[in-house]
Design a protein around this motif. Structure first.
Motif, PDB file in Angstrom:
ATOM      1  N   HIS A   1       0.824  -1.202   0.000  1.00 29.59           N
ATOM      2  CA  HIS A   1       0.000   0.000   0.000  1.00 29.59           C
ATOM      3  C   HIS A   1       0.867   1.265   0.000  1.00 29.59           C
ATOM      4  O   HIS A   1       1.999   1.243   0.445  1.00 29.59           O
ATOM      5  CB  HIS A   1      -0.931  -0.015   1.214  1.00 29.59           C
ATOM      6  CG  HIS A   1      -1.811  -1.216   1.256  1.00 29.59           C
ATOM      7  ND1 HIS A   1      -2.765  -1.457   0.288  1.00 29.59           N
ATOM      8  CD2 HIS A   1      -1.879  -2.265   2.103  1.00 29.59           C
ATOM      9  CE1 HIS A   1      -3.384  -2.601   0.562  1.00 29.59           C
ATOM     10  NE2 HIS A   1      -2.854  -3.107   1.658  1.00 29.59           N
ATOM     11  N   ALA A   2       0.282   2.338  -0.516  1.00 30.29           N
ATOM     12  CA  ALA A   2       0.991   3.609  -0.627  1.00 30.29           C
ATOM     13  C   ALA A   2       1.564   4.013   0.731  1.00 30.29           C
ATOM     14  O   ALA A   2       0.880   3.945   1.749  1.00 30.29           O
ATOM     15  CB  ALA A   2       0.039   4.690  -1.141  1.00 30.29           C
ATOM     16  N   ASN A   3       2.827   4.434   0.716  1.00 29.14           N
ATOM     17  CA  ASN A   3       3.501   4.798   1.966  1.00 29.14           C
ATOM     18  C   ASN A   3       4.467   5.940   1.712  1.00 29.14           C
ATOM     19  O   ASN A   3       4.898   6.181   0.582  1.00 29.14           O
ATOM     20  CB  ASN A   3       4.221   3.585   2.577  1.00 29.14           C
ATOM     21  CG  ASN A   3       5.226   2.961   1.616  1.00 29.14           C
ATOM     22  OD1 ASN A   3       6.376   3.380   1.534  1.00 29.14           O
ATOM     23  ND2 ASN A   3       4.789   1.963   0.853  1.00 29.14           N
ATOM     24  N   VAL A   4       4.772   6.650   2.775  1.00 33.29           N
ATOM     25  CA  VAL A   4       5.696   7.768   2.675  1.00 33.29           C
ATOM     26  C   VAL A   4       6.547   7.773   3.945  1.00 33.29           C
ATOM     27  O   VAL A   4       6.100   7.352   5.010  1.00 33.29           O
ATOM     28  CB  VAL A   4       4.917   9.102   2.484  1.00 33.29           C
ATOM     29  CG1 VAL A   4       3.977   9.373   3.646  1.00 33.29           C
ATOM     30  CG2 VAL A   4       5.858  10.279   2.295  1.00 33.29           C
ATOM     31  N   GLU A   5       7.797   8.193   3.791  1.00 42.03           N
ATOM     32  CA  GLU A   5       8.696   8.286   4.940  1.00 42.03           C
ATOM     33  C   GLU A   5       9.067   9.738   5.171  1.00 42.03           C
ATOM     34  O   GLU A   5       9.172  10.522   4.223  1.00 42.03           O
ATOM     35  CB  GLU A   5       9.973   7.486   4.685  1.00 42.03           C
ATOM     36  CG  GLU A   5       9.806   6.006   4.892  1.00 42.03           C
ATOM     37  CD  GLU A   5      11.115   5.292   4.622  1.00 42.03           C
ATOM     38  OE1 GLU A   5      11.835   5.032   5.599  1.00 42.03           O
ATOM     39  OE2 GLU A   5      11.407   5.016   3.454  1.00 42.03           O
ATOM     40  N   ALA A   6       9.269  10.065   6.445  1.00 45.11           N
ATOM     41  CA  ALA A   6       9.708  11.408   6.803  1.00 45.11           C
ATOM     42  C   ALA A   6      10.828  11.305   7.818  1.00 45.11           C
ATOM     43  O   ALA A   6      10.887  10.353   8.608  1.00 45.11           O
ATOM     44  CB  ALA A   6       8.549  12.223   7.381  1.00 45.11           C
TER      45      ALA A   6
ATOM     46  N   LEU B   1       0.550  13.004   9.487  1.00 42.41           N
ATOM     47  CA  LEU B   1       1.610  13.707   8.768  1.00 42.41           C
ATOM     48  C   LEU B   1       0.897  14.698   7.856  1.00 42.41           C
ATOM     49  O   LEU B   1      -0.043  14.328   7.151  1.00 42.41           O
ATOM     50  CB  LEU B   1       2.447  12.723   7.951  1.00 42.41           C
ATOM     51  CG  LEU B   1       3.694  13.297   7.274  1.00 42.41           C
ATOM     52  CD1 LEU B   1       4.754  13.665   8.311  1.00 42.41           C
ATOM     53  CD2 LEU B   1       4.270  12.301   6.263  1.00 42.41           C
ATOM     54  N   PHE B   2       1.335  15.952   7.896  1.00 38.79           N
ATOM     55  CA  PHE B   2       0.597  17.028   7.251  1.00 38.79           C
ATOM     56  C   PHE B   2       1.499  17.800   6.294  1.00 38.79           C
ATOM     57  O   PHE B   2       2.671  18.037   6.594  1.00 38.79           O
ATOM     58  CB  PHE B   2       0.040  17.993   8.308  1.00 38.79           C
ATOM     59  CG  PHE B   2      -0.779  17.296   9.362  1.00 38.79           C
ATOM     60  CD1 PHE B   2      -2.130  17.053   9.166  1.00 38.79           C
ATOM     61  CD2 PHE B   2      -0.190  16.865  10.543  1.00 38.79           C
ATOM     62  CE1 PHE B   2      -2.882  16.393  10.131  1.00 38.79           C
ATOM     63  CE2 PHE B   2      -0.940  16.210  11.515  1.00 38.79           C
ATOM     64  CZ  PHE B   2      -2.293  15.973  11.304  1.00 38.79           C
TER      65      PHE B   2
ATOM     66  N   GLY C   1      -0.648  11.565   5.669  1.00 39.78           N
ATOM     67  CA  GLY C   1      -0.156  10.266   6.107  1.00 39.78           C
ATOM     68  C   GLY C   1      -0.532   9.968   7.544  1.00 39.78           C
ATOM     69  O   GLY C   1      -0.909  10.867   8.300  1.00 39.78           O
ATOM     70  N   VAL C   2      -0.441   8.678   7.885  1.00 41.28           N
ATOM     71  CA  VAL C   2      -0.719   8.212   9.248  1.00 41.28           C
ATOM     72  C   VAL C   2       0.464   7.369   9.701  1.00 41.28           C
ATOM     73  O   VAL C   2       0.837   6.390   9.044  1.00 41.28           O
ATOM     74  CB  VAL C   2      -2.011   7.373   9.295  1.00 41.28           C
ATOM     75  CG1 VAL C   2      -2.203   6.756  10.675  1.00 41.28           C
ATOM     76  CG2 VAL C   2      -3.218   8.223   8.922  1.00 41.28           C
ATOM     77  N   CYS C   3       1.065   7.743  10.829  1.00 37.19           N
ATOM     78  CA  CYS C   3       2.271   7.070  11.327  1.00 37.19           C
ATOM     79  C   CYS C   3       1.981   5.629  11.725  1.00 37.19           C
ATOM     80  O   CYS C   3       1.035   5.368  12.469  1.00 37.19           O
ATOM     81  CB  CYS C   3       2.803   7.835  12.534  1.00 37.19           C
ATOM     82  SG  CYS C   3       4.281   7.099  13.245  1.00 37.19           S
ATOM     83  N   PHE C   4       2.786   4.681  11.227  1.00 43.08           N
ATOM     84  CA  PHE C   4       2.600   3.301  11.683  1.00 43.08           C
ATOM     85  C   PHE C   4       3.885   2.628  12.134  1.00 43.08           C
ATOM     86  O   PHE C   4       3.837   1.568  12.752  1.00 43.08           O
ATOM     87  CB  PHE C   4       1.887   2.447  10.621  1.00 43.08           C
ATOM     88  CG  PHE C   4       2.691   2.171   9.375  1.00 43.08           C
ATOM     89  CD1 PHE C   4       3.569   1.107   9.312  1.00 43.08           C
ATOM     90  CD2 PHE C   4       2.516   2.960   8.246  1.00 43.08           C
ATOM     91  CE1 PHE C   4       4.287   0.844   8.168  1.00 43.08           C
ATOM     92  CE2 PHE C   4       3.236   2.706   7.086  1.00 43.08           C
ATOM     93  CZ  PHE C   4       4.122   1.639   7.046  1.00 43.08           C
TER      94      PHE C   4
ATOM     95  N   ALA D   1       1.396   5.471   6.415  1.00 38.20           N
ATOM     96  CA  ALA D   1       0.455   5.110   5.354  1.00 38.20           C
ATOM     97  C   ALA D   1       0.086   6.413   4.661  1.00 38.20           C
ATOM     98  O   ALA D   1      -0.220   7.406   5.326  1.00 38.20           O
ATOM     99  CB  ALA D   1      -0.787   4.455   5.948  1.00 38.20           C
ATOM    100  N   SER D   2       0.123   6.452   3.325  1.00 38.41           N
ATOM    101  CA  SER D   2      -0.062   7.744   2.683  1.00 38.41           C
ATOM    102  C   SER D   2      -1.432   7.888   2.038  1.00 38.41           C
ATOM    103  O   SER D   2      -2.279   6.992   2.075  1.00 38.41           O
ATOM    104  CB  SER D   2       1.077   8.054   1.714  1.00 38.41           C
ATOM    105  OG  SER D   2       1.004   7.254   0.573  1.00 38.41           O
ATOM    106  N   ILE D   3      -1.634   9.044   1.443  1.00 40.45           N
ATOM    107  CA  ILE D   3      -2.963   9.522   1.102  1.00 40.45           C
ATOM    108  C   ILE D   3      -3.740   8.561   0.196  1.00 40.45           C
ATOM    109  O   ILE D   3      -4.944   8.372   0.372  1.00 40.45           O
ATOM    110  CB  ILE D   3      -2.859  10.953   0.506  1.00 40.45           C
ATOM    111  CG1 ILE D   3      -4.214  11.608   0.382  1.00 40.45           C
ATOM    112  CG2 ILE D   3      -2.043  10.977  -0.757  1.00 40.45           C
ATOM    113  CD1 ILE D   3      -4.813  12.020   1.704  1.00 40.45           C
ATOM    114  N   ASP D   4      -3.054   7.917  -0.776  1.00 40.17           N
ATOM    115  CA  ASP D   4      -3.788   7.021  -1.670  1.00 40.17           C
ATOM    116  C   ASP D   4      -4.376   5.845  -0.901  1.00 40.17           C
ATOM    117  O   ASP D   4      -5.518   5.435  -1.141  1.00 40.17           O
ATOM    118  CB  ASP D   4      -2.878   6.506  -2.797  1.00 40.17           C
ATOM    119  CG  ASP D   4      -2.498   7.616  -3.777  1.00 40.17           C
ATOM    120  OD1 ASP D   4      -3.111   8.702  -3.704  1.00 40.17           O
ATOM    121  OD2 ASP D   4      -1.592   7.396  -4.593  1.00 40.17           O
ATOM    122  N   SER D   5      -3.602   5.289   0.017  1.00 36.72           N
ATOM    123  CA  SER D   5      -4.105   4.167   0.809  1.00 36.72           C
ATOM    124  C   SER D   5      -5.253   4.613   1.715  1.00 36.72           C
ATOM    125  O   SER D   5      -6.229   3.882   1.921  1.00 36.72           O
ATOM    126  CB  SER D   5      -2.974   3.557   1.641  1.00 36.72           C
ATOM    127  OG  SER D   5      -3.417   2.391   2.324  1.00 36.72           O
TER     128      SER D   5
END
Length: 210
Positions: free
Chosen positions: A143-148, A161-162, A170-173, A185-189
């Motif tokens: 699933h779509a994900n992003v790292e910061a 995450l804004f 995003g939502v931290c997991f 988890a990023s916006i597309d998911s």
């Protein structure tokens, strides 16, 4: 904190979830509120032990001169928790208006090095905003994900995450301590989950069968 980060704190809630092991603590973001109900987006693994059955206590905050101040609490019900996407949605009743942070629009582009803010309740404390930046987009399969940058502390799981516009992306997991990064988890998911639950048009009334 600047006004933008303060608004993000206002829509952030601390979650305390009872299960057989005791209590686990996490973070969530209010993404919709209407008809006396508020919808919170958080991560799924917070509910692994309780299977979504335990009592979920929600603490509400307002950003004050000294940072986040507690302004109330509520009990929430779990609408859905998804361990595969690591997303969950819970809902609670509100007696007074609550701050809402909108999702970024569908298909929003996430760019490496873009400035972002994460908000979370590290170690169960009041929520704090962290100014950071995107370090990778969809590095992991699935699933779509992003790292910061900056590895989140325990308790920040489920926090938002804004982007610079103050929209949720995003939502931290998870944390990657070695790379000092957080995984979200990023916006597309998120939209795929909301669509699957028919929550995109009118989240609250659908989820509660009004």
């Amino acid at each position: 904190a600047n006004g933008g980060a303060g608004r993000l704190v206002d829509s952030t809630v601390r979650l305390s979830i009872a299960d057989a092991q005791g209590k686990s603590t996490g973070t969530g973001t209010i993404i919709d509120a209407r008809q006396g109900k508020a919808l919170v987006l958080t991560c799924g693994h917070l509910f692994r032990e309780s299977k979504g059955q335990g009592v979920v206590d929600v603490t509400l905050f307002r950003n004050g001169a000294q940072g986040a101040e507690q302004i109330g609490s509520a009990q929430a019900q779990v609408i859905d928790f998804d361990l595969d996407r690591d997303l969950a949605l819970i809902c609670f009743e509100t007696t007074s208006p609550v701050a809402v942070t909108p999702l970024a629009p569908r298909g929003s582009a996430l760019a490496v090095e873009a400035p972002v803010t994460s908000v979370g309740c590290g170690h169960g404390a009041n929520p704090t905003p962290w100014e950071t930046r995107i370090t990778a987009v969809n590095r992991y399969q699935g699933h779509a994900n992003v790292e910061a940058a900056r590895a989140p502390e325990e308790g920040r799981s489920g926090g938002g995450l804004f982007n610079a516009a103050g929209q949720l992306i995003g939502v931290c997991f998870a944390a990657d301590p070695r790379g000092n990064e957080g995984l979200y988890a990023s916006i597309d998911s998120i939209y795929q989950k909301l669509d699957a639950l028919n929550l995109c048009d009118c989240p609250i009334s659908r989820s509660l069968g009004d």
